[in-house]
Write an enzyme that holds these catalytic residues in place. Structure first.
Site, PDB file in Angstrom:
ATOM      1  N   TYR A   1       0.548  -1.137  -0.107  1.00 41.05           N
ATOM      2  CA  TYR A   1       0.000  -0.131   0.097  1.00 41.05           C
ATOM      3  C   TYR A   1       0.871   1.328   0.027  1.00 41.05           C
ATOM      4  CZ  TYR A   1      -3.897  -3.252   1.672  1.00 41.05           C
ATOM      5  OH  TYR A   1      -4.589  -4.404   1.797  1.00 41.05           O
TER       6      TYR A   1
ATOM      7  N   LYS B   1       1.054  -6.703   6.170  1.00 44.08           N
ATOM      8  CA  LYS B   1       1.060  -7.969   5.059  1.00 44.08           C
ATOM      9  C   LYS B   1       2.494  -7.689   4.109  1.00 44.08           C
ATOM     10  CE  LYS B   1      -3.857  -7.080   4.466  1.00 44.08           C
ATOM     11  NZ  LYS B   1      -3.737  -5.794   4.580  1.00 44.08           N
TER      12      LYS B   1
END
Length: 275
Positions: A50, A75
């Site tokens: 992200y 993640k």
């Protein structure tokens, strides 16, 4: 009424309603997360890919909240799969987040054709054993990949974060999770807004004096899913958080269950192989 927690292990629980930052502009992330924390969220979900872990970290530091009060998930990205590369990527994420211990670390995608998720899972299990991560899990894994981990004699993931919403209920996968002691977490829980235009959702929302988004979030909570809606609008951030106060009837939950069309709004894990 407080947000319910679900148990990931004997010592770790996760707030069932969290705040996702997928596609939140890195330059805006700190302010957006600060708004979410002010609204009451105590669970923030990000990912290395992200590009906004640093903004999440800055918001946590600026919040004044006691260490450990906010549950943080990030993640591992696909290009970093593999044992040693996972460990190195984890350290980079921790530096960006400004944390010493992470609450939850996930393998972002199984990438079955890449052939590395078993060794990657070994690395996550080691991070957990070393106390660097309080709980470890996976994202976008299907039953086949989960069975491979089990057959390798590895620990069962605490959680599997999957696309789930009224148009894609994922009942079989959720049943597998439940049978094997795993928690289901829903990403894209509103189907990127597509679920909000359904007349069935609108009718239930009207009956509760609620927004369609609140009804869909309340449905996830009723199913036992962890749910991480995302918004950058302060009013919607606050409104979405209030969904945990809505209690749907069994009949209303069943009506929403019946909307399942097997319709994805995100990539199919069986064909998504981007590094």
């Amino acid at each position: 009424m407080s947000v319910p927690h679900l148990r990931l292990s004997e010592s770790v629980t996760i707030p069932q309603l969290g705040f996702g930052v997928f596609k939140v502009d890195p330059a805006a992330t700190q302010q957006v997360v600060e708004t979410a924390l002010e609204a009451g969220y105590r669970h923030i979900d990000t990912a290395a890919v992200y590009g906004n872990e640093e903004g999440v970290g800055r918001a946590l530091a600026a919040s004044g909240l006691p260490a450990g009060e906010v549950f943080v998930t990030t993640k591992l990205w696909n290009a970093d799969q593999g044992y040693d590369t996972t460990l190195a990527a984890f350290e980079r994420s921790m530096e960006r987040l400004g944390l010493d211990v992470l609450d939850l670390y996930l393998i972002h995608w199984p990438m079955p054709d890449h052939g590395s998720y078993v060794e990657t899972w070994r690395a996550l299990a080691q991070l957990h054993a070393d106390g660097r991560v309080r709980a470890v899990g996976v994202s976008n894994f299907g039953i086949a990949e989960l069975q491979v981990l089990a057959e390798a004699g590895l620990p069962t993931p605490a959680i599997n974060q999957i696309e789930a919403h009224p148009l894609l209920g994922q009942a079989a996968l959720r049943d597998y999770h439940r049978t094997h002691g795993m928690v289901t977490e829903a990403w894209s829980p509103l189907a990127q807004g597509q679920a909000l235009d359904l007349p069935e959702i609108a009718a239930i929302a009207e009956a509760h004096g609620a927004t369609p988004a609140q009804i869909v979030i309340a449905w996830h909570l009723a199913l036992g899913n962890v749910v991480i809606p995302k918004s950058v609008t302060p009013e919607r951030i606050t409104s979405n958080f209030a969904a945990h106060e809505i209690v749907l009837t069994d009949e209303e939950v069943a009506r929403i269950d019946a909307l399942d069309r097997g319709h994805r709004v995100g990539p199919d894990p069986n064909t998504f192989h981007r590094l």
